[in-house]
Design a protein around this motif. Sequence first.
Motif, PDB file in Angstrom:
ATOM      1  N   GLY A   1     -10.318  -7.203   0.862  1.00  0.00           N
ATOM      2  CA  GLY A   1     -10.014  -7.069  -0.555  1.00  0.00           C
ATOM      3  C   GLY A   1      -8.532  -6.829  -0.749  1.00  0.00           C
ATOM      4  N   HIS A   2      -8.088  -6.848  -1.987  1.00  0.00           N
ATOM      5  CA  HIS A   2      -6.653  -6.761  -2.238  1.00  0.00           C
ATOM      6  C   HIS A   2      -6.061  -5.436  -1.752  1.00  0.00           C
ATOM      7  N   LEU A   3      -6.719  -4.329  -2.034  1.00  0.00           N
ATOM      8  CA  LEU A   3      -6.186  -3.040  -1.596  1.00  0.00           C
ATOM      9  C   LEU A   3      -6.203  -2.920  -0.080  1.00  0.00           C
ATOM     10  N   GLU A   4      -7.192  -3.522   0.562  1.00  0.00           N
ATOM     11  CA  GLU A   4      -7.223  -3.535   2.025  1.00  0.00           C
ATOM     12  C   GLU A   4      -6.069  -4.359   2.584  1.00  0.00           C
ATOM     13  N   LEU A   5      -5.758  -5.472   1.921  1.00  0.00           N
ATOM     14  CA  LEU A   5      -4.612  -6.287   2.324  1.00  0.00           C
ATOM     15  C   LEU A   5      -3.317  -5.485   2.189  1.00  0.00           C
ATOM     16  N   VAL A   6      -3.145  -4.794   1.076  1.00  0.00           N
ATOM     17  CA  VAL A   6      -1.934  -4.008   0.856  1.00  0.00           C
ATOM     18  C   VAL A   6      -1.769  -2.983   1.978  1.00  0.00           C
ATOM     19  N   SER A   7      -2.856  -2.287   2.348  1.00  0.00           N
ATOM     20  CA  SER A   7      -2.784  -1.297   3.426  1.00  0.00           C
ATOM     21  C   SER A   7      -2.427  -1.944   4.754  1.00  0.00           C
ATOM     22  N   ALA A   8      -3.030  -3.095   5.039  1.00  0.00           N
ATOM     23  CA  ALA A   8      -2.751  -3.773   6.311  1.00  0.00           C
ATOM     24  C   ALA A   8      -1.287  -4.176   6.412  1.00  0.00           C
ATOM     25  N   VAL A   9      -0.715  -4.686   5.315  1.00  0.00           N
ATOM     26  CA  VAL A   9       0.693  -5.103   5.327  1.00  0.00           C
ATOM     27  C   VAL A   9       1.611  -3.882   5.425  1.00  0.00           C
ATOM     28  N   LEU A  10       1.299  -2.850   4.661  1.00  0.00           N
ATOM     29  CA  LEU A  10       2.136  -1.645   4.691  1.00  0.00           C
ATOM     30  C   LEU A  10       2.150  -1.028   6.083  1.00  0.00           C
ATOM     31  N   ARG A  11       0.987  -0.931   6.716  1.00  0.00           N
ATOM     32  CA  ARG A  11       0.935  -0.317   8.047  1.00  0.00           C
ATOM     33  C   ARG A  11       1.628  -1.183   9.088  1.00  0.00           C
ATOM     34  N   ALA A  12       1.530  -2.508   8.940  1.00  0.00           N
ATOM     35  CA  ALA A  12       2.271  -3.397   9.839  1.00  0.00           C
ATOM     36  C   ALA A  12       3.768  -3.180   9.672  1.00  0.00           C
ATOM     37  N   ALA A  13       4.216  -3.015   8.418  1.00  0.00           N
ATOM     38  CA  ALA A  13       5.645  -2.786   8.163  1.00  0.00           C
ATOM     39  C   ALA A  13       6.110  -1.461   8.767  1.00  0.00           C
ATOM     40  N   ARG A  14       5.292  -0.434   8.671  1.00  0.00           N
ATOM     41  CA  ARG A  14       5.666   0.859   9.241  1.00  0.00           C
ATOM     42  C   ARG A  14       5.715   0.779  10.767  1.00  0.00           C
ATOM     43  N   ARG A  15       4.743   0.083  11.364  1.00  0.00           N
ATOM     44  CA  ARG A  15       4.786  -0.085  12.826  1.00  0.00           C
ATOM     45  C   ARG A  15       6.017  -0.861  13.249  1.00  0.00           C
ATOM     46  N   ALA A  16       6.425  -1.813  12.416  1.00  0.00           N
ATOM     47  CA  ALA A  16       7.585  -2.647  12.735  1.00  0.00           C
ATOM     48  C   ALA A  16       8.912  -1.952  12.451  1.00  0.00           C
ATOM     49  N   GLY A  17       8.856  -0.765  11.858  1.00  0.00           N
ATOM     50  CA  GLY A  17      10.098  -0.039  11.568  1.00  0.00           C
ATOM     51  C   GLY A  17      10.873  -0.609  10.403  1.00  0.00           C
ATOM     52  N   ILE A  18      10.202  -1.286   9.486  1.00  0.00           N
ATOM     53  CA  ILE A  18      10.880  -1.853   8.317  1.00  0.00           C
ATOM     54  C   ILE A  18      11.030  -0.755   7.263  1.00  0.00           C
ATOM     55  N   PRO A  19      12.235  -0.452   6.835  1.00  0.00           N
ATOM     56  CA  PRO A  19      12.477   0.706   5.951  1.00  0.00           C
ATOM     57  C   PRO A  19      12.133   0.406   4.490  1.00  0.00           C
ATOM     58  N   ILE A  20      10.872   0.525   4.160  1.00  0.00           N
ATOM     59  CA  ILE A  20      10.410   0.260   2.796  1.00  0.00           C
ATOM     60  C   ILE A  20      10.806   1.417   1.892  1.00  0.00           C
ATOM     61  N   ARG A  21      11.231   1.067   0.711  1.00  0.00           N
ATOM     62  CA  ARG A  21      11.628   2.075  -0.266  1.00  0.00           C
ATOM     63  C   ARG A  21      10.391   2.704  -0.912  1.00  0.00           C
ATOM     64  N   TYR A  22      10.442   4.004  -1.141  1.00  0.00           N
ATOM     65  CA  TYR A  22       9.342   4.730  -1.778  1.00  0.00           C
ATOM     66  C   TYR A  22       9.775   5.233  -3.142  1.00  0.00           C
ATOM     67  N   ALA A  23       8.787   5.343  -4.028  1.00  0.00           N
ATOM     68  CA  ALA A  23       9.045   5.950  -5.329  1.00  0.00           C
ATOM     69  C   ALA A  23       9.225   7.448  -5.159  1.00  0.00           C
ATOM     70  N   GLU A  24       9.714   8.087  -6.192  1.00  0.00           N
ATOM     71  CA  GLU A  24       9.878   9.540  -6.162  1.00  0.00           C
ATOM     72  C   GLU A  24       8.607  10.199  -6.713  1.00  0.00           C
ATOM     73  N   GLY A  25       8.574  11.522  -6.673  1.00  0.00           N
ATOM     74  CA  GLY A  25       7.449  12.249  -7.257  1.00  0.00           C
ATOM     75  C   GLY A  25       6.597  12.920  -6.210  1.00  0.00           C
ATOM     76  N   PHE A  26       5.538  13.588  -6.694  1.00  0.00           N
ATOM     77  CA  PHE A  26       4.684  14.369  -5.814  1.00  0.00           C
ATOM     78  C   PHE A  26       3.765  13.498  -4.970  1.00  0.00           C
ATOM     79  N   HIS A  27       3.560  12.263  -5.361  1.00  0.00           N
ATOM     80  CA  HIS A  27       2.738  11.351  -4.561  1.00  0.00           C
ATOM     81  C   HIS A  27       3.479  10.023  -4.448  1.00  0.00           C
ATOM     82  N   PRO A  28       4.541   9.987  -3.655  1.00  0.00           N
ATOM     83  CA  PRO A  28       5.380   8.783  -3.593  1.00  0.00           C
ATOM     84  C   PRO A  28       4.636   7.591  -3.013  1.00  0.00           C
ATOM     85  N   LEU A  29       4.788   6.435  -3.659  1.00  0.00           N
ATOM     86  CA  LEU A  29       4.139   5.208  -3.228  1.00  0.00           C
ATOM     87  C   LEU A  29       5.180   4.192  -2.782  1.00  0.00           C
TER      88      LEU A  29
END
Length: 860
Positions: A647-675
């Motif tokens: 599903g779409h949210l599962e795809l988003v998680s798979a891509v995000l985790r691949a990016a984190r494993r790859a060391g790609i510095p993704i920008r995060y939003a601010e706040g108490f629950h940064p996305l």
Amino acid sequence: MTHPSIKPFLPLVRRPSRYIGGEINSVRKDLSKVRLKFGLAFPDAYEIGMSHLGIQILYQTLNAREDIACERVFAPWTDMEALLREKGFRLATLESGIPLNVLGILGFSLQYELSFTNVLNMLDLGGIPLESDERAQGDPFVIGGGPVVFNPEPVARFFDAFLLGDGEEAAIEMADAVIEGRAKAEARAEILRRLSRIQGVYVPSFFEVSYNAGGTVRAITPLVEGYAKVTKRTVPDINALPLPVRPVVPFMETIHDRITVEIARGCTRGCRFCQAGSIYRPVREREPGLIFRCVEESLENTGYDEVGLLSLSSGDYTHIEELLAGMMSRYAGEKVAVSLPSLRVGTLSARLAAEIKKVRKTGFTLAPEAGSDRLRLLINKGITEEDLLTTARDVFSLGWKSLKLYFMIGLPTETDDDVMGIVRLAECVRKIGKSAGVSPQINAAASMFIPKPWTPFQWAAQTGVAECRRKQDMLRRGLKPLRCDFKWHDPETSLLEGVFARGDRRLGSVLKAAFMAGCRFDGWTEQFRFNVWREAFAASGIDMGFYVSRERPFEEVLPWDHLSPGVAKEFLWAERERALAGVYTRDCKTDKCTACGVCDHKTVKPRNAPPPPAPPAAESPAGGGKGVPPGKVRLRFSKTGAMRFLGHLELVSAVLRAARRAGIPIRYAEGFHPLPKLSFSPPLPVGVESIDEHVDMELIPRSGPMDPRDISERLNREAPEGLRFSPSAPAPLKSAPASAMMTEYLAFLKDSPLDKRGGAKDAAGGFEDIDGFIRAFHAKESCVIRIRKEDKTAEVDIKSGVAEVSNTGGGIVRLVLQKGAGPQVRPHDALSCIFNLSREDASLIPILKTKSHLPESRAE
């Protein structure tokens, strides 16, 4: 989890990502080179089982042996069970599709009594005879482990053996016993003898149980000389175990969607209702240096952005404040949150709470357990009302708004005043929140107390269903004016759990009857069928009340007396007497030994962690290098093979985790629950493949602009099979996400339901009807279908959404859909309308998205 031939039918089931396998860190071996196929089974849904740390640990432990292939299998949901039975497929392992009946060992993790019908269902679907005495020489050895096996008697007839206690070493020894026994062509009974010689292994067929006229157990007679009692297996020092640093990363969201690191095993607080506190003794803490290493390597290997520090009471870890401060010092800059999922009231200090909130507020659950100090003393909880209120002040003062309070009702000697004490406590906590300047959201949950084996209350009667309902109604009426969300357990579910928790072997006939009558997933409210269970008990001539409604004397032979977690029965009875007298028993971790019987004080003894070393140095924060501006890249990617079932949210998680494993510095939003700042092209329907998907990533490079080609190469090294990225181009930082005006698809009708209706093929093997269907569709003024979204169904005319449909030959149809003012037309809906197919049949036609017609990147 299923034989590969079932996978084309996955569009017919909910949540197909439960069944596709191929997750990051899953292990698939060459089965021709292994000596044992070991199935690791969890008798509940995938998302429950994959949240269980024990499964992850044993999976890595067993697969570390080159000659063992350990593969997972979970209980198929009811729709998948129906599909397996309809198509005649065996339930099989997730990695290689090994049917369960050709495994060497099938090991079940038994965490909950209401999963027993799922065990029988999995055996049946896997082609394994249900009862152990019906299994032939080549059948798998069915073995159970987990907390439930400290009284496995209700399911004894269905298992060949059980393991009591720690599994890391014993699982390997059991595997070797089966390997060696089968290499010597030993009879099944002789291999069971091999297993019985392993510390902690219980073979139920080596014991005979007789009963008194009144129904109680008369005697438990050993049938093998020297095998009269089974004591649990204990790993004396968990620091000697290999670190589980490569957990499998599910595609779907699980109950605990994070890295879980065990910081300690066991608890000696001595809560008198708690079975885990008895069966996992003594306390053995993991050294802080090993915890840091486990977290570091697990993050690198998974791409998770949250770590849970797990024990029965995380706040009791000797150096918890220093450990958590070190974790946050190392990982806060990388937006990695740390949670303590099992904090006791009184162990949450203001410093701990302040550390936890540095990245995101992961939530707090506090467990007062009872509504009065008197009852908390009875259960040896060791906290007072003032402790709870102090903790609530700390939580609210640091900015939290939501607090969950967990209670039990039906404890021994409980009065209505004790029950209403829950309401009073919730009101006090709410007032504290308001005085702290927040609008508090108080959630209260009350479960029914269930006496469990190997606790001081194992002799107690359980509160009846009617009385439990009366107390629940008191709480509902009392909490409603406080606008406090209240959740409770179904009393009939708790009754059944209580019956099986302290049941004997005679319950096996009831369990089998309930399974044959269709009971599954009994712990799930929507699946629980108490009327069927009542009928099964009546047909078997067994009274539920016999197991739950009576007090037991100390002299009674209990069904589990031949098993032992090491805690002496006499100690538990003495604790029962101290409870009724209102006497507190101190924690032996910080006070004198309570002589419970577990420790030999030589090998098996409490082990406290030394002070933590300096944590690993923090890397450059996710905020990027000094003076380097953020940027955005747009990547094109394909989503094929098993990935089409995400599903779409599962795809988003798979891509995000691949990016984190790859060391790609993704920008995060601010706040108490940064996305993370990722945006994708519109969601693709589940089951549809694509070679033209797009993702925009906002990056904050550490040393300068990043090349999209380098990013795609790094992602491809870490992405699961079926996701492949190609460089597109840098995009303006404030450009809009990719959204197609028109989308092209290919539908492959060959071997589809359309092809199977007969008359479609001509002599040359083509599809002569296709052009006729297309002409008929073009001639229609409208094409109305029913679309269901959430709980609503609407009739929609999709004709205007189909821009083009044409026959390209070879049973392939080209379909172009366009975006309009109404609901977006899905390709399978269009095919069902064009070819007069049911939505179910149309969903089985393979579809490939080939092109998205995107507008040029523009500023928002």
